[in-house]
Design a protein around this motif. Structure first.
Motif, PDB file in Angstrom:
ATOM      1  N   LEU A  49       0.885  -1.239   0.107  1.00 18.68           N
ATOM      2  CA  LEU A  49      -0.009  -0.006  -0.056  1.00 18.68           C
ATOM      3  C   LEU A  49       0.746   1.210  -0.033  1.00 18.68           C
ATOM      4  O   LEU A  49       0.607   2.188  -0.640  1.00 18.68           O
ATOM      5  CB  LEU A  49      -0.845   0.032   0.969  1.00 18.68           C
ATOM      6  N   ALA A  50       1.962   1.170   0.729  1.00 17.56           N
ATOM      7  CA  ALA A  50       2.961   2.513   0.817  1.00 17.56           C
ATOM      8  C   ALA A  50       3.411   2.717  -0.712  1.00 17.56           C
ATOM      9  O   ALA A  50       3.453   3.838  -1.139  1.00 17.56           O
ATOM     10  CB  ALA A  50       4.142   2.078   1.621  1.00 17.56           C
ATOM     11  N   ALA A  51       3.710   1.712  -1.568  1.00 14.99           N
ATOM     12  CA  ALA A  51       4.407   1.835  -2.952  1.00 14.99           C
ATOM     13  C   ALA A  51       3.204   2.357  -3.643  1.00 14.99           C
ATOM     14  O   ALA A  51       3.330   3.338  -4.637  1.00 14.99           O
ATOM     15  CB  ALA A  51       4.686   0.332  -3.284  1.00 14.99           C
ATOM     16  N   VAL A  52       1.761   2.041  -3.676  1.00 12.09           N
ATOM     17  CA  VAL A  52       0.667   2.796  -4.325  1.00 12.09           C
ATOM     18  C   VAL A  52       0.606   3.799  -4.089  1.00 12.09           C
ATOM     19  O   VAL A  52       0.351   4.949  -4.930  1.00 12.09           O
ATOM     20  CB  VAL A  52      -0.586   1.796  -4.079  1.00 12.09           C
ATOM     21  N   ILE A  53       0.738   4.145  -2.780  1.00 17.98           N
ATOM     22  CA  ILE A  53       0.538   5.850  -2.340  1.00 17.98           C
ATOM     23  C   ILE A  53       1.523   6.643  -2.971  1.00 17.98           C
ATOM     24  O   ILE A  53       1.319   7.570  -3.403  1.00 17.98           O
ATOM     25  CB  ILE A  53       0.375   5.887  -0.854  1.00 17.98           C
ATOM     26  N   LYS A  54       2.536   5.996  -2.897  1.00 15.99           N
ATOM     27  CA  LYS A  54       3.970   6.743  -3.558  1.00 15.99           C
ATOM     28  C   LYS A  54       3.746   7.035  -4.939  1.00 15.99           C
ATOM     29  O   LYS A  54       4.111   8.014  -5.399  1.00 15.99           O
ATOM     30  CB  LYS A  54       5.223   5.968  -3.148  1.00 15.99           C
ATOM     31  N   ALA A  55       3.118   5.870  -5.472  1.00 21.20           N
ATOM     32  CA  ALA A  55       2.918   6.385  -7.005  1.00 21.20           C
ATOM     33  C   ALA A  55       1.761   7.201  -7.279  1.00 21.20           C
ATOM     34  O   ALA A  55       1.724   7.698  -8.484  1.00 21.20           O
ATOM     35  CB  ALA A  55       2.816   4.789  -7.827  1.00 21.20           C
ATOM     36  N   PHE A  56       0.566   6.971  -6.745  1.00 24.16           N
ATOM     37  CA  PHE A  56      -0.606   7.731  -7.110  1.00 24.16           C
ATOM     38  C   PHE A  56      -1.044   8.768  -6.164  1.00 24.16           C
ATOM     39  O   PHE A  56      -2.016   9.315  -6.655  1.00 24.16           O
ATOM     40  CB  PHE A  56      -1.874   6.350  -7.381  1.00 24.16           C
ATOM     41  N   ALA A  70     -12.635   0.793  -5.825  1.00 24.92           N
ATOM     42  CA  ALA A  70     -13.691   1.097  -6.957  1.00 24.92           C
ATOM     43  C   ALA A  70     -13.031   2.259  -7.712  1.00 24.92           C
ATOM     44  O   ALA A  70     -13.215   2.339  -9.188  1.00 24.92           O
ATOM     45  CB  ALA A  70     -15.070   1.445  -6.564  1.00 24.92           C
ATOM     46  N   ALA A  71     -12.610   3.201  -7.134  1.00 23.97           N
ATOM     47  CA  ALA A  71     -12.079   4.453  -7.681  1.00 23.97           C
ATOM     48  C   ALA A  71     -10.806   4.139  -8.461  1.00 23.97           C
ATOM     49  O   ALA A  71     -10.518   4.820  -9.825  1.00 23.97           O
ATOM     50  CB  ALA A  71     -11.846   5.438  -6.471  1.00 23.97           C
ATOM     51  N   MET A  72      -9.946   3.122  -7.831  1.00 25.35           N
ATOM     52  CA  MET A  72      -8.778   2.951  -8.591  1.00 25.35           C
ATOM     53  C   MET A  72      -9.066   2.233  -9.954  1.00 25.35           C
ATOM     54  O   MET A  72      -8.393   2.259 -10.814  1.00 25.35           O
ATOM     55  CB  MET A  72      -7.851   2.138  -7.571  1.00 25.35           C
ATOM     56  N   ASP A  79      -6.954   4.482 -18.211  1.00 30.54           N
ATOM     57  CA  ASP A  79      -5.519   4.992 -18.445  1.00 30.54           C
ATOM     58  C   ASP A  79      -4.453   3.846 -18.330  1.00 30.54           C
ATOM     59  O   ASP A  79      -4.093   3.322 -17.478  1.00 30.54           O
ATOM     60  CB  ASP A  79      -5.163   6.083 -17.206  1.00 30.54           C
ATOM     61  N   GLN A  80      -4.106   3.434 -19.471  1.00 30.52           N
ATOM     62  CA  GLN A  80      -3.316   2.094 -19.617  1.00 30.52           C
ATOM     63  C   GLN A  80      -1.999   2.451 -18.852  1.00 30.52           C
ATOM     64  O   GLN A  80      -1.274   1.394 -18.447  1.00 30.52           O
ATOM     65  CB  GLN A  80      -3.074   1.897 -21.138  1.00 30.52           C
ATOM     66  N   ALA A  81      -1.336   3.664 -18.843  1.00 28.20           N
ATOM     67  CA  ALA A  81      -0.015   3.813 -18.077  1.00 28.20           C
ATOM     68  C   ALA A  81      -0.129   3.474 -16.668  1.00 28.20           C
ATOM     69  O   ALA A  81       0.594   3.140 -16.133  1.00 28.20           O
ATOM     70  CB  ALA A  81       0.412   5.135 -18.545  1.00 28.20           C
ATOM     71  N   ALA A  82      -1.341   4.161 -16.214  1.00 30.08           N
ATOM     72  CA  ALA A  82      -1.645   3.904 -14.695  1.00 30.08           C
ATOM     73  C   ALA A  82      -1.837   2.507 -14.483  1.00 30.08           C
ATOM     74  O   ALA A  82      -1.631   1.930 -13.206  1.00 30.08           O
ATOM     75  CB  ALA A  82      -2.997   4.493 -14.304  1.00 30.08           C
ATOM     76  N   ALA A  88       2.622  -3.081 -12.027  1.00 30.42           N
ATOM     77  CA  ALA A  88       3.962  -3.734 -11.645  1.00 30.42           C
ATOM     78  C   ALA A  88       4.258  -3.630 -10.005  1.00 30.42           C
ATOM     79  O   ALA A  88       5.106  -4.231  -9.618  1.00 30.42           O
ATOM     80  CB  ALA A  88       4.840  -2.684 -11.995  1.00 30.42           C
ATOM     81  N   ILE A  89       3.368  -2.825  -9.341  1.00 28.18           N
ATOM     82  CA  ILE A  89       3.316  -2.908  -8.033  1.00 28.18           C
ATOM     83  C   ILE A  89       2.732  -4.130  -7.258  1.00 28.18           C
ATOM     84  O   ILE A  89       3.305  -4.727  -6.581  1.00 28.18           O
ATOM     85  CB  ILE A  89       2.757  -1.627  -7.187  1.00 28.18           C
ATOM     86  N   ILE A  90       1.633  -4.419  -7.780  1.00 27.50           N
ATOM     87  CA  ILE A  90       0.770  -5.306  -7.174  1.00 27.50           C
ATOM     88  C   ILE A  90       0.997  -6.945  -7.747  1.00 27.50           C
ATOM     89  O   ILE A  90       0.965  -8.021  -6.860  1.00 27.50           O
ATOM     90  CB  ILE A  90      -0.871  -5.142  -7.361  1.00 27.50           C
ATOM     91  N   HIS A  91       1.258  -7.157  -8.883  1.00 27.72           N
ATOM     92  CA  HIS A  91       1.442  -8.424  -9.466  1.00 27.72           C
ATOM     93  C   HIS A  91       2.668  -9.077  -8.941  1.00 27.72           C
ATOM     94  O   HIS A  91       2.365 -10.476  -8.363  1.00 27.72           O
ATOM     95  CB  HIS A  91       1.411  -8.344 -10.898  1.00 27.72           C
ATOM     96  N   PRO A  92       3.702  -8.684  -8.782  1.00 23.64           N
ATOM     97  CA  PRO A  92       4.911  -9.695  -8.011  1.00 23.64           C
ATOM     98  C   PRO A  92       4.623  -9.880  -6.601  1.00 23.64           C
ATOM     99  O   PRO A  92       4.810 -11.070  -6.205  1.00 23.64           O
ATOM    100  CB  PRO A  92       5.947  -8.584  -7.971  1.00 23.64           C
ATOM    101  N   ARG A  93       3.853  -9.219  -5.986  1.00 25.64           N
ATOM    102  CA  ARG A  93       3.373  -9.424  -4.509  1.00 25.64           C
ATOM    103  C   ARG A  93       2.383 -10.506  -4.142  1.00 25.64           C
ATOM    104  O   ARG A  93       2.265 -11.227  -3.701  1.00 25.64           O
ATOM    105  CB  ARG A  93       2.988  -8.196  -3.824  1.00 25.64           C
ATOM    106  N   VAL A  94       1.247 -10.336  -5.287  1.00 24.56           N
ATOM    107  CA  VAL A  94       0.273 -11.588  -5.453  1.00 24.56           C
ATOM    108  C   VAL A  94       0.893 -12.971  -5.896  1.00 24.56           C
ATOM    109  O   VAL A  94       0.594 -13.819  -5.315  1.00 24.56           O
ATOM    110  CB  VAL A  94      -0.871 -10.905  -6.621  1.00 24.56           C
TER     111      VAL A  94
END
Length: 223
Positions: A49-56, A70-72, A79-82, A88-94
């Motif tokens: 979550l810290a990585a998501v906050i840093k990015a967005f 829902a908002a995300m 937005d394809q880039a988003a 890139a943040i979530i998938h490796p952790r999943v």
């Protein structure tokens, strides 16, 4: 410690993966869901979550400090880039979460429910079997609109963002066809359960310590 027999289950959005997962669970099989993993790895206080906050930015949080999913979701489908940045943040952790739980499982076999398996297949070569839950796209669209209360345009975009149905089917060792009454899933799951018990027993007998899918995909066995 060797990994037990692992079935990776996938399918298009609203194809019926949850209904199939419930039936495996009723048979005593653990199902580890990538969506559950995705929530766990961005729970409050996690490094994810810290990585998501840093990015967005902190605007991605709801009033309780959780990720506003829902908002995300609306943001990344526009937005394809988003979307790529979030993945890139979530998938490796999943992936790490799923493998950890599969390795720790002590049942006869386990199931990993992975909606985006086809898009990330190179990261899952260690599974033993691929099961695709399949439904016609028109039926997916109808179910998705009804399930999520969204309009047709967004539902179509969500389906189009995923791998094509035929691509998923080419990866399949087994296919469950979910285009009718939900109760029709019972016999299909029961037959696959018997097959997976046999394959799991065979793997235990002939365990050689190696990873990898133990059958060639593309010649799916339909119950």
């Amino acid at each position: 410690m060797s990994t037990p027999f692992v079935v990776a289950m996938t399918g298009g959005i609203a194809a019926g993966k949850s209904a199939v997962a419930r039936r495996f669970e009723q048979l005593g099989i653990h199902v580890y869901d990538a969506d559950q993993a995705a929530r766990a790895v961005v729970a409050p206080g996690t490094e994810g979550l810290a990585a998501v906050i840093k990015a967005f930015g902190p605007g991605v949080l709801d009033a309780s400090g959780h990720l506003d999913r829902a908002a995300m979701r609306a943001r990344i489908f526009a937005d394809q880039a988003a979307r790529r940045q979030l993945e890139a943040i979530i998938h490796p952790r999943v992936r790490a979460w799923l493998r950890e739980h599969a390795r720790a499982d002590r049942g006869p076999y386990c199931v990993l429910a992975i909606p985006l398996l086809a898009e990330n297949i190179d990261h899952y070569r260690w599974v033993d079997r691929i099961l695709v839950v399949d439904a016609p796209e028109a039926l997916q669209l109808e179910r998705l609109i009804r399930r999520d209360g969204i309009d047709e345009a967004l539902a179509r975009r969500m389906i189009e963002q995923q791998a094509h149905r035929l691509h998923r089917l080419k990866l399949a060792h087994d296919v469950i066809e979910n285009h009718g009454e939900e109760r029709a899933l019972d016999a299909q799951v029961a037959q696959l359960h018997r097959r997976y018990l046999e394959l799991a027993q065979e793997k235990r007998r002939h365990a050689d310590g190696g990873d990898g899918v133990h059958a060639e995909p593309g010649s799916a066995e339909r119950p």
